[in-house]
Design a protein around this motif. Structure first.
Motif, PDB file in Angstrom:
ATOM      1  N   PRO A 179       0.811  -1.231   0.000  1.00 43.10           N
ATOM      2  CA  PRO A 179       0.000   0.000   0.000  1.00 43.10           C
ATOM      3  C   PRO A 179       0.836   1.270   0.000  1.00 43.10           C
ATOM      4  CG  PRO A 179      -0.926  -1.594   1.520  1.00 43.10           C
ATOM      5  CD  PRO A 179       0.391  -2.159   1.069  1.00 43.10           C
ATOM      6  N   LEU A 180       2.056   1.203   0.555  1.00 45.88           N
ATOM      7  CA  LEU A 180       2.916   2.380   0.618  1.00 45.88           C
ATOM      8  C   LEU A 180       3.816   2.507  -0.611  1.00 45.88           C
ATOM      9  CD1 LEU A 180       4.030   2.201   4.376  1.00 45.88           C
ATOM     10  CD2 LEU A 180       2.217   3.599   3.371  1.00 45.88           C
ATOM     11  N   ILE A 181       4.314   1.375  -1.115  1.00 48.13           N
ATOM     12  CA  ILE A 181       5.296   1.427  -2.206  1.00 48.13           C
ATOM     13  C   ILE A 181       4.769   0.843  -3.504  1.00 48.13           C
ATOM     14  CG2 ILE A 181       7.207   1.307  -0.555  1.00 48.13           C
ATOM     15  CD1 ILE A 181       7.565  -1.614  -1.278  1.00 48.13           C
ATOM     16  N   GLY A 182       3.520   0.347  -3.508  1.00 47.97           N
ATOM     17  CA  GLY A 182       2.985  -0.313  -4.696  1.00 47.97           C
ATOM     18  C   GLY A 182       2.960   0.581  -5.912  1.00 47.97           C
ATOM     19  N   GLY A 183       2.596   1.859  -5.727  1.00 46.51           N
ATOM     20  CA  GLY A 183       2.562   2.787  -6.864  1.00 46.51           C
ATOM     21  C   GLY A 183       3.926   2.963  -7.488  1.00 46.51           C
ATOM     22  N   PHE A 184       4.945   3.123  -6.640  1.00 46.92           N
ATOM     23  CA  PHE A 184       6.312   3.259  -7.139  1.00 46.92           C
ATOM     24  C   PHE A 184       6.756   2.009  -7.883  1.00 46.92           C
ATOM     25  CE2 PHE A 184      10.808   2.307  -6.397  1.00 46.92           C
ATOM     26  CZ  PHE A 184      11.415   3.409  -6.981  1.00 46.92           C
ATOM     27  N   VAL A 185       6.438   0.840  -7.309  1.00 47.07           N
ATOM     28  CA  VAL A 185       6.833  -0.423  -7.937  1.00 47.07           C
ATOM     29  C   VAL A 185       6.155  -0.593  -9.293  1.00 47.07           C
ATOM     30  CG1 VAL A 185       6.663  -2.934  -7.740  1.00 47.07           C
ATOM     31  CG2 VAL A 185       7.355  -1.574  -5.757  1.00 47.07           C
ATOM     32  N   ASP A 186       4.863  -0.312  -9.375  1.00 47.55           N
ATOM     33  CA  ASP A 186       4.132  -0.471 -10.636  1.00 47.55           C
ATOM     34  C   ASP A 186       4.637   0.492 -11.707  1.00 47.55           C
ATOM     35  OD1 ASP A 186       2.600  -2.457  -9.535  1.00 47.55           O
ATOM     36  OD2 ASP A 186       0.954  -1.127  -8.953  1.00 47.55           O
ATOM     37  N   ARG A 187       5.045   1.705 -11.299  1.00 48.84           N
ATOM     38  CA  ARG A 187       5.521   2.681 -12.277  1.00 48.84           C
ATOM     39  C   ARG A 187       6.931   2.372 -12.776  1.00 48.84           C
ATOM     40  NH1 ARG A 187       3.337   6.232  -8.452  1.00 48.84           N
ATOM     41  NH2 ARG A 187       5.455   6.683  -7.677  1.00 48.84           N
ATOM     42  N   ASN A 188       7.661   1.587 -12.015  1.00 42.08           N
ATOM     43  CA  ASN A 188       9.075   1.351 -12.346  1.00 42.08           C
ATOM     44  C   ASN A 188       9.383  -0.135 -12.538  1.00 42.08           C
ATOM     45  OD1 ASN A 188      10.478   4.171 -11.837  1.00 42.08           O
ATOM     46  ND2 ASN A 188       9.010   3.867 -10.163  1.00 42.08           N
ATOM     47  N   ARG A 189       8.418  -0.872 -13.069  1.00 39.61           N
ATOM     48  CA  ARG A 189       8.617  -2.317 -13.251  1.00 39.61           C
ATOM     49  C   ARG A 189       9.774  -2.623 -14.198  1.00 39.61           C
ATOM     50  NH1 ARG A 189       4.799  -6.156 -11.652  1.00 39.61           N
ATOM     51  NH2 ARG A 189       3.055  -5.267 -10.491  1.00 39.61           N
ATOM     52  N   ALA A 190      10.001  -1.764 -15.178  1.00 40.65           N
ATOM     53  CA  ALA A 190      11.041  -2.044 -16.185  1.00 40.65           C
ATOM     54  C   ALA A 190      12.417  -2.132 -15.531  1.00 40.65           C
ATOM     55  CB  ALA A 190      11.024  -0.969 -17.261  1.00 40.65           C
ATOM     56  N   TRP A 191      12.823  -1.079 -14.806  1.00 43.47           N
ATOM     57  CA  TRP A 191      14.177  -1.127 -14.234  1.00 43.47           C
ATOM     58  C   TRP A 191      14.238  -1.964 -12.971  1.00 43.47           C
ATOM     59  CZ3 TRP A 191      15.457   0.672  -9.405  1.00 43.47           C
ATOM     60  CH2 TRP A 191      14.608   1.609  -8.795  1.00 43.47           C
TER      61      TRP A 191
END
Length: 334
Positions: free
Chosen positions: A187-199
Motif C-alpha cells: 500500500p505504501l510502495i505499490g505505486g512506485f513499484v508499478d511505475r518502475n517495473r522495467a528497471w
C-alpha cells in the motif's frame, strides 16, 4: 511486445552465459567468496521483497475463485513434474550420472514462474487474472512444498542437506519473510513499484545472476567441470527439451479433457509447464552445498532458457491463430 520479450530473454541468456564463463575462469575464493555470500544473501532478500511488493491483492482476489484451474496447475507443478522425474530415473541416471539426475529432480519439484507465465498467457490470449493468482500462489506454496519434496525424492543423507524442517525454516527466513514484508508494504510502495517495473526487473535479473555466479564459483572450486563433461551437458539439454515437450503436451491434453475453455487452457499450458529460476536458484543455495550446488543448478539453467524460447513461439502461434479449439495434438515440441 513479443519482440521486446524475445530481445530481453536473448540478452539475459547472453549475460547468463557470460556469468557462467566468469565463474568458471575466475571463481570467487577465500575472502572474496565470503563477500559474495553476503552480497548474495542481501540480493535474495531484495529479490523476494520486490516480488511481494509487485503482488496485487486485487488480481489475486479476481483469479482466486477459479479453483479448478488452480488445482490443475498446482498438480502439474508439484505432482506431475516430480512423477515424470521419478519414472524417468532408469533412463536418466545412466545418461546423466547421480548428481545431474538429482538436479533434474530438484528442477521437477520447483514452483512455477510468475513474470513469464503471466506475460505469455497475456500474449496468447489466456486468462490473465487466473494466471496471476496461480503463479503467485505457486511461488508461495513452493517455499513449503519444495524442501519436503526434495527430501522425499532425493533421499538426502546427512552432510548433503539439512532436514526438511530446517530447510523450511531457513527458506522461510531468507525468502518468505522478505516476500511478506514487501507485500505488507505494497500500500505504501505499490505505486512506485508499478511505475518502475522495467528497471526493477533488472534488479531481479541482477540478483539471479549474482546468485548463479556465487553458486557456480563454489562448485567450480569443488571441481564441477571435472565431473560434468560437454557430452553430458548436451545430453542434459536434450533431456530438458524432452521433459518440456512431455509437460506441454500433457497440460494441453488435461485442459481439454477436463472441459476448460480456450483462455483457461492457455493459462494451464503456460502456468503448469514452467519452473522458476528466480525461486529455484536461491532455494538451491539453501538446500545444497559444496560440489552438489552446481549440478543442482545446471538442469534449471538449461530448462529455463529452453522454456522461454519454446513458449515465446507457442504464445505467438496461439495469438496468431485465435482458434477457439486449441488442439493438444498440434502443440509443437521443442
Amino acid at each position: 511486445m513479443l519482440n521486446h520479450l524475445r530481445l530481453l530473454f536473448a540478452r539475459f541468456t547472453l549475460v547468463l552465459l557470460a556469468v557462467v564463463a566468469a565463474a568458471t575462469l575466475w571463481p570467487a575464493r577465500g575472502q572474496g567468496a565470503v563477500l559474495f555470500d553476503w552480497l548474495t544473501a542481501a540480493a535474495i532478500a531484495l529479490l523476494f521483497f520486490m516480488h511481494g511488493a509487485k503482488l496485487s491483492r486485487q488480481a489475486i482476489i479476481a483469479g482466486a475463485t477459479h479453483w479448478r484451474l488452480h488445482l490443475l496447475v498446482f498438480a502439474c507443478t508439484f505432482v506431475m513434474f516430480p512423477v515424470i522425474g521419478v519414472l524417468l530415473k532408469p533412463v536418466l541416471l545412466p545418461l546423466l550420472g547421480e548428481q545431474l539426475y538429482m538436479g533434474v529432480l530438484f528442477l521437477c519439484v520447483l514452483p512455477g514462474t510468475v513474470q513469464s507465465a503471466i506475460a505469455f498467457t497475456s500474449l496468447a490470449g489466456g486468462n490473465v487474472p487466473a494466471a496471476v493468482c496461480s503463479a503467485s500462489a505457486s511461488s508461495i506454496l513452493g517455499i513449503l512444498l519444495t524442501p519436503l519434496l526434495v527430501a522425499a525424492l532425493l533421499n538426502m543423507q546427512a552432510g548433503e542437506a539439512v532436514s526438511p524442517l530446517d530447510s523450511i525454516l531457513s527458506i522461510s527466513a531468507q525468502l518468505l519473510l522478505p516476500f511478506v514484508a514487501g507485500h505488507v508494504l505494497r500500500p505504501l510502495i505499490g505505486g512506485f513499484v508499478d511505475r518502475n517495473r522495467a528497471w526493477l526487473g533488472k534488479i531481479d535479473q541482477g540478483s539471479i545472476l549474482l546468485v548463479v555466479y556465487t553458486a557456480l564459483s563454489a562448485s567450480v572450486v569443488e571441481g564441477l567441470w571435472h565431473t560434468v563433461s560437454m557430452t553430458r551437458l548436451m545430453v542434459l539439454a536434450l533431456v530438458c527439451c524432452v521433459l518440456l515437450a512431455q509437460v506441454l503436451w500433457l497440460t494441453a491434453v488435461l485442459g481439454r479433457r477436463l472441459g476448460f475453455n480456450r483462455a483457461d487452457r492457455i493459462t494451464i499450458i503456460f502456468g503448469g509447464s514452467k519452473k522458476s529460476m528466480a525461486t529455484g536458484v536461491p532455494m538451491a543455495k539453501v538446500l545444497f552445498g559444496g560440489a552438489m550446488l552446481g549440478p543442482a543448478l545446471l538442469p534449471l539453467m538449461l530448462f529455463h532458457q529452453i522454456q522461454l524460447m519454446v513458449c515465446a513461439v507457442l504464445a505467438q502461434k496461439y495469438a496468431r491463430e485465435g482458434d477457439p479449439d486449441l488442439n493438444p495434438e498440434q502443440t509443437p515440441a521443442p
